[in-house]
Design an enzyme around this catalytic site. Structure first.
Site, PDB file in Angstrom:
ATOM      1  N   CYS A   1       0.568  11.274   7.255  1.00 24.82           N
ATOM      2  CA  CYS A   1       0.604   9.846   7.607  1.00 24.82           C
ATOM      3  C   CYS A   1       0.527   8.931   6.385  1.00 24.82           C
ATOM      4  O   CYS A   1       0.652   7.720   6.515  1.00 24.82           O
ATOM      5  CB  CYS A   1      -0.538   9.531   8.546  1.00 24.82           C
TER       6      CYS A   1
ATOM      7  N   HIS B 226      -4.995   1.272   8.754  1.00 20.41           N
ATOM      8  CA  HIS B 226      -4.360   2.508   9.223  1.00 20.41           C
ATOM      9  C   HIS B 226      -4.386   2.482  10.755  1.00 20.41           C
ATOM     10  O   HIS B 226      -3.387   2.779  11.393  1.00 20.41           O
ATOM     11  CB  HIS B 226      -5.092   3.724   8.648  1.00 20.41           C
TER      12      HIS B 226
ATOM     13  N   GLU C 244     -12.653   3.936   9.726  1.00 22.84           N
ATOM     14  CA  GLU C 244     -11.993   2.918   8.900  1.00 22.84           C
ATOM     15  C   GLU C 244     -12.820   1.632   8.865  1.00 22.84           C
ATOM     16  O   GLU C 244     -12.918   0.982   7.819  1.00 22.84           O
ATOM     17  CB  GLU C 244     -10.579   2.639   9.438  1.00 22.84           C
TER      18      GLU C 244
ATOM     19  N   LYS D 254       0.423  -0.664  14.195  1.00 25.76           N
ATOM     20  CA  LYS D 254       0.790   0.540  14.967  1.00 25.76           C
ATOM     21  C   LYS D 254       0.712   0.263  16.470  1.00 25.76           C
ATOM     22  O   LYS D 254       1.342   0.965  17.256  1.00 25.76           O
ATOM     23  CB  LYS D 254      -0.137   1.712  14.619  1.00 25.76           C
TER      24      LYS D 254
ATOM     25  N   HIS E 267       2.800   4.988  15.763  1.00 20.61           N
ATOM     26  CA  HIS E 267       2.449   5.675  14.527  1.00 20.61           C
ATOM     27  C   HIS E 267       3.690   6.427  14.051  1.00 20.61           C
ATOM     28  O   HIS E 267       4.030   7.491  14.574  1.00 20.61           O
ATOM     29  CB  HIS E 267       1.295   6.639  14.744  1.00 20.61           C
TER      30      HIS E 267
ATOM     31  N   PHE F 160      -3.925  13.021   7.838  1.00 16.04           N
ATOM     32  CA  PHE F 160      -4.494  14.321   8.155  1.00 16.04           C
ATOM     33  C   PHE F 160      -4.506  15.127   6.862  1.00 16.04           C
ATOM     34  O   PHE F 160      -3.571  15.054   6.055  1.00 16.04           O
ATOM     35  CB  PHE F 160      -3.625  15.050   9.179  1.00 16.04           C
TER      36      PHE F 160
END
Lengths: 91, 408
Positions: free
Chosen positions: B165, B297, B308, B329, B334, B393
């Protein structure tokens, strides 16, 4: 009593397989966290159970399990409500 | 020249669920329009989730002739279309000398996975005995960068970053450093992704992090991420060169920070995220007081959003209560390796227009995500600087810092 219930055995062995430990080291009354299962281990263990028992475990049910017993109880409900061949494979 | 060069963003391109180009995408963001709906390109009847953010308005046949399409997986098509738009938008005329000094840095998490999926299905299920000879060049993750360089005749440094990502932010950040350090005089950089194939959706299903309905970042009742597809591209050039040619400068790309959590494959660490944000600020020479907007994010998963939030609070301290934080997003989904690129376009235009896009689909506050998340409505906000976060990830974090043109 543990030995008498194949569903319990299936759950214990799925957890044992994910954590690479002997099934006898998995305590039915332990929490998944105590056994060292994190979120990724848990989804892997649920995948093992879906495969072995031919069931589909919904996301919401997956999120609610905290202990080994929660897993056994949840899986038993799914097995008992699934089509006959799934129930057979679990018994 | 003394000191490192400043780097201007002078061209933008985007294609995603909410727009066929950067202009449409920005207009949709300002309206808070969500591009999430039932997935149409894959039969999702056997999958636990049915929704995605597909780029339905993207018509490949309008951009490529059939011969070209033979060579292009959808992820490379999206990359090329966004790159063409960004370059045209910059108003640059490429000379052979400049083309040789132009970098193409792209991000992609999955490469041409839908080509691979179709090829494997033919092989294993339909019993075909061979794979299509174009499978390898269609699948390779650098196909986007390669096609951009070939079509536009760009012969400078070109490469592809694949960090899940964070792919696009790693690509953009490294392209920025390249231009700033004088190793390239122009860069076309961003990311693209086309994640919709049956096998890939099944893989996400097994992770149990995809929302069955929509994406509600920072909301108490958020249920996970929603996959999206698309591409975003930026043109980066030295600030002085851009001024000299009278280019429209949307904003400056001012800093880049990276870190690795070294913690867990899928569980984020707020310490790693905070470190990447601090490094981006330091690289840009910015103080938190100057930053009015963070494009988060903000995946909408149970794990990311509180982590976050803690990272932003850690970095911003008391300023965390006055910084606007939103996750786009919620609108474009995403887009994995394209996510940072679409969000860089959003952040650039937020500074350029003095308006921050909202977090769409917001319902109710989560005490663990207690920031000003700009719920549902865009906000007029002129600010000096902004950050855009990507946390992958595998714990690989990449944060970009932007500075508004005003006062430059």
């Amino acid at each position: 009593m543990r030995m008498a219930d194949p569903l319990v055995q299936t759950v214990l062995s799925a957890i044992a397989e994910v954590k690479h430990v002997p099934p006898e080291e998995v305590d039915l009354d332990a929490s998944l966290a105590d056994l060292g299962l994190d979120s990724l281990d848990t989804v892997t263990m649920l995948f093992e159970l879906e495969t072995r028992l031919d069931i589909a475990i919904p996301d919401e049910a997956a999120k609610s399990v905290r202990t080994v017993r929660d897993v056994v109880d949840g899986v038993r409900r799914l097995v008992e409500s699934s089509p006959p061949q799934a129930a057979t494979s679990a018994s | 020249m003394t000191g490192p060069r400043r780097v201007a963003i002078t061209g933008l391109g985007a294609v995603c669920a909410i727009g066929r180009n950067a202009g449409e995408t920005w207009a949709a963001m300002v309206e808070g329009r969500c591009g999430i709906g039932r997935i149409e390109s894959v039969d999702v009847s056997g999958i636990r989730f049915q929704n995605g953010a597909e780029a339905r308005g993207f018509d490949a046949a309008a951009h490529f002739d059939p011969q070209q399409l033979d060579f292009l997986d959808r992820f490379a098509q999206l990359a090329l279309v966004a790159a063409r738009e960004a370059l045209a938008d910059s108003g640059l005329r490429l000379t052979p000398e400049l083309a040789e000094r132009t970098a193409v840095y792209t991000g992609s998490c999955l490469g041409g996975q839908s080509t691979e999926d179709a090829g494997f299905a033919d092989l294993y299920r339909k019993g075909r005995s061979s794979m299509h000879p174009l499978s390898v060049p269609r699948v390779m993750a650098n196909a986007g960068a390669s096609h951009i360089s070939m079509e536009l005749g760009l012969t400078g440094p070109a490469c592809t970053f694949s960090t899940a990502c964070s792919s696009a932010n790693h690509a953009i950040g490294h392209a920025f450093w390249l231009v700033r350090a004088g190793h390239a005089d122009l860069a076309l950089t961003g990311g693209s992704e086309a994640p919709f194939s049956y096998a890939h959706l099944k893989a996400w299903e097994a992770m149990r992090v995809v929302s069955p309905d929509t994406c509600r970042p920072f909301s108490a009742d958020r249920r996970g991420l929603v996959l999206g597809e698309g591409a975003g591209m930026l043109v980066l050039e030295p600030f002085d060169t851009a001024v000299a040619r009278g280019a429209r400068i949307y904003a400056e790309l001012a800093g880049f920070g990276m870190s690795a959590d070294a913690h867990h494959l899928t569980q984020p660490s707020s310490a790693g995220a905070a470190r990447a944000m601090r490094l981006a600020l330091e690289d840009a020479g910015l103080a938190v007081e100057q930053v009015g907007y963070v494009n988060a994010h903000g995946t909408g998963t149970r794990a990311n959003d509180p982590s976050e939030t803690r990272a932003i609070r850690d970095v911003f301290g008391p300023c965390a209560d006055r910084v606007a934080v939103s996750s786009t997003k919620s609108m474009h989904g995403h887009a994995l390796g394209a996510a940072g690129a679409l969000e860089a376009v959003a952040t650039t235009l937020a500074l350029h227009h003095g308006t921050v896009p909202p977090t769409a689909n917001f319902t109710s506050a989560d005490p663990e995500c207690d920031l000003d998340v700009v719920p549902n409505r865009a906000r007029v906000l002129r600010t000096e600087a902004a950050l855009s976060n990507s946390f992958a990830f595998g714990g690989l974090n990449a944060v970009l810092a932007f500075r508004a043109r005003a006062g430059a």
